[in-house]
Write a protein that holds these residues in place. Structure first.
Motif, short mmCIF file in Angstrom:
data_model
loop_
_atom_site.label_atom_id
_atom_site.label_comp_id
_atom_site.label_asym_id
_atom_site.label_seq_id
_atom_site.Cartn_x
_atom_site.Cartn_y
_atom_site.Cartn_z
N LEU A 274 15.33 34.80 50.58
CA LEU A 274 15.32 35.64 49.38
C LEU A 274 16.30 36.80 49.50
CD1 LEU A 274 11.49 35.81 48.55
CD2 LEU A 274 13.28 34.68 47.22
N SER A 275 16.43 37.31 50.72
CA SER A 275 17.35 38.41 50.94
C SER A 275 18.79 37.99 50.68
CB SER A 275 17.21 38.93 52.37
OG SER A 275 18.08 40.01 52.60
N PHE A 276 19.10 36.71 50.94
CA PHE A 276 20.44 36.20 50.67
C PHE A 276 20.67 36.04 49.17
CE2 PHE A 276 23.26 32.50 49.96
CZ PHE A 276 24.42 33.00 50.54
N LEU A 277 19.65 35.56 48.45
CA LEU A 277 19.80 35.32 47.01
C LEU A 277 19.65 36.60 46.19
CD1 LEU A 277 17.71 32.02 46.73
CD2 LEU A 277 20.20 32.24 46.80
N PHE A 278 18.67 37.42 46.57
CA PHE A 278 18.40 38.67 45.83
C PHE A 278 18.40 39.83 46.83
CE2 PHE A 278 16.08 35.18 43.76
CZ PHE A 278 16.63 35.23 42.48
N PRO A 279 19.56 40.23 47.33
CA PRO A 279 19.61 41.21 48.43
C PRO A 279 18.97 42.55 48.11
CG PRO A 279 21.80 40.84 47.48
CD PRO A 279 20.90 39.79 46.92
N GLU A 280 19.24 43.12 46.95
CA GLU A 280 18.73 44.45 46.65
C GLU A 280 17.24 44.44 46.31
OE1 GLU A 280 20.07 47.36 47.07
OE2 GLU A 280 21.92 46.47 47.81
N GLN A 281 16.80 43.48 45.52
CA GLN A 281 15.38 43.42 45.17
C GLN A 281 14.52 43.09 46.38
OE1 GLN A 281 13.74 44.26 42.38
NE2 GLN A 281 15.73 45.01 41.67
N THR A 282 15.00 42.20 47.24
CA THR A 282 14.27 41.91 48.47
C THR A 282 14.23 43.13 49.37
OG1 THR A 282 15.03 39.61 48.35
CG2 THR A 282 14.08 40.33 50.43
N ARG A 283 15.33 43.86 49.40
CA ARG A 283 15.38 45.08 50.21
C ARG A 283 14.38 46.12 49.70
NH1 ARG A 283 17.95 49.95 50.62
NH2 ARG A 283 18.70 50.51 52.71
N LEU A 284 14.27 46.27 48.39
CA LEU A 284 13.30 47.20 47.82
C LEU A 284 11.88 46.81 48.20
CD1 LEU A 284 14.78 47.75 44.24
CD2 LEU A 284 14.68 49.42 46.09
N TYR A 285 11.61 45.52 48.15
CA TYR A 285 10.28 45.02 48.52
C TYR A 285 9.99 45.30 50.00
CZ TYR A 285 6.66 41.66 49.84
OH TYR A 285 5.54 41.08 50.36
N LEU A 286 10.97 44.98 50.85
CA LEU A 286 10.78 45.19 52.29
C LEU A 286 10.66 46.67 52.63
CD1 LEU A 286 13.26 42.55 53.80
CD2 LEU A 286 10.76 42.51 53.88
N LYS A 287 11.43 47.51 51.92
CA LYS A 287 11.33 48.95 52.17
C LYS A 287 9.93 49.47 51.84
CE LYS A 287 14.77 51.44 53.84
NZ LYS A 287 15.41 52.51 53.11
N SER A 288 9.36 49.02 50.72
CA SER A 288 8.02 49.48 50.34
C SER A 288 6.99 49.04 51.37
CB SER A 288 7.65 48.97 48.95
OG SER A 288 7.55 47.56 48.93
N LYS A 289 7.14 47.81 51.90
CA LYS A 289 6.24 47.32 52.95
C LYS A 289 6.46 48.09 54.24
CE LYS A 289 4.13 44.15 50.62
NZ LYS A 289 2.67 44.28 50.33
N TYR A 290 7.70 48.42 54.52
CA TYR A 290 8.04 49.20 55.71
C TYR A 290 7.38 50.57 55.68
CZ TYR A 290 11.07 52.23 58.57
OH TYR A 290 11.55 53.16 59.46
N PHE A 291 7.37 51.21 54.51
CA PHE A 291 6.73 52.51 54.38
C PHE A 291 5.23 52.41 54.66
CE2 PHE A 291 10.34 53.44 51.23
CZ PHE A 291 11.13 53.98 52.24
#
Length: 370
Positions: A180-197
């Motif tokens: 998903l990070s390859f197909l939707f890099p920014e949206q996946t990053r936003l999701y992962l960042k929220s989980k990271y927090f």
């Protein structure tokens, strides 16, 4: 009958094969990436962490423990003025919160004592602009204020990016998130960042639980002990690009700055929609005003730029441009801090009591002008 060259027969087949591959693989990826880019125009849920709610927890200054109370939003409680003539909300990170100093010496508490206004300090150590925006959305309907002071520390761009701790978290994710990070890099990053927090939230609570049980011994201060700057040397080991990743927004930090400025515009639009004012206050990195620290960073091995301390970094140049473009007042603290070496805690990047008193005085002066 005229013979047709063999190569002319193969050429259409090659074109068809290429077109097939393009339509089957390349075109969908381009479409996914385009959708990913367009989706950034809409509001995103960034997420944040906070102190344990409705608790009394320990905070520290040079080994001395100071107990402080937190409220229902997980921010530390300060002075409260029910009859305040004006109410201001401060958003920021550890510099705004006042890490390493007593609560009474934070610039928000100085202002609570010395002005007729209520200053609510919503700064939390480690916060990024993403976190500050998320916290603002959470508390804005429950705290009275008519102006937001956004304290922007010089490493905000770096912290918005892929820090070593965040990259360590990403490496532990499942394979389908990598796809998903390859197909939707920014949206996946936003999701992962929220989980990271969310993981930071758990670590914060566990660490506070641990240190609250420790027997704290007050550190003996010494004016003769040579500073080793262990923290800065460790920072170089982990992130030798820390300074360039913070201040060189035209080159090294361009991608992260574009992410950061998008969040700032979203926050600004929200504040205006809520019929409140936004003021930016820039707290510079030590290499932007302290010649002693500039030399220390250079000796450690960081790539340095003399413009940072003698002129303007890319970051502050961009902030000034945003201030003019969006008509957002900007208080640039470099003007008052430049070439001073007495504003930092020993072997630390955090501001000391001299600095917080200076900032409080500047903000009082600006209030009188306005």
């Amino acid at each position: 009958m005229k013979k047709v060259p063999f190569s002319s027969i193969l050429l259409p087949k090659k074109l068809l094969t290429g077109l097939f591959v393009f339509c089957l693989f390349v075109l969908p990826i381009i479409s996914f990436r385009f959708f990913d880019f367009i989706s950034l125009c809409f509001d995103s849920k960034y997420g944040h962490y906070h102190f344990p709610k409705n608790r009394e927890i320990p905070f520290f200054r040079l080994g001395e423990r100071e107990m402080g109370k937190t409220g229902e939003w997980g921010i530390r409680k300060g002075s409260f003025k029910p009859e305040a003539k004006c109410n201001y909300l401060s958003l920021g990170d550890s510099q705004t919160f006042g890490s390493g100093i007593f609560w009474r010496d934070t610039f928000s508490e100085i202002l609570n004592r010395e002005t007729e206004c209520q200053w609510t300090n919503a700064g939390i150590p480690g916060f990024t602009l993403e976190n500050e925006f998320s916290l603002y959305e959470t508390i804005k309907s429950n705290i009275s204020f008519n102006r937001v002071y956004l304290f922007i520390y010089g490493n905000d761009i770096y912290e918005t990016g892929d820090t070593p701790d965040y990259l360590h978290y990403v490496k532990k994710q499942t394979w389908y998130l990598q796809v998903l990070s390859f197909l939707f890099p920014e949206q996946t990053r936003l999701y992962l960042k929220s989980k990271y927090f969310q993981t930071i939230q758990k670590r914060m609570e566990l660490e506070l639980e641990r240190v609250s049980k420790l027997e704290i011994k007050k550190q003996k201060s010494s004016n003769t002990t040579k500073e080793e700057f262990i923290t800065l040397r460790t920072l170089y080991t982990l992130s030798p690009d820390y300074l360039s990743g913070s201040l060189d927004t035209k080159t090294y930090a361009k991608t992260n700055f574009n992410r950061w400025i998008r969040i700032l515009r979203q926050l600004h639009n929200k504040v205006l929609a809520d019929k409140k004012e936004l003021v930016m206050v820039y707290i510079p990195l030590d290499v932007e005003y302290d010649p002693t620290r500039f030399q220390i960073y250079e000796e450690i091995g960081f790539v340095m730029n003399s413009n940072w301390i003698h002129s303007d970094s890319d970051f502050i140049t961009d902030l000034k441009a945003i201030s003019r473009e969006k008509n957002i007042p900007l208080i640039d603290l470099r003007e008052y801090m430049r070439y001073r070496s007495d504003l930092l805690q020993k072997e630390d990047i955090h501001l000391n009591e001299t600095a917080t008193r200076l900032i409080a005085n500047i903000l009082k002066q600006k209030l009188r002008i306005n």
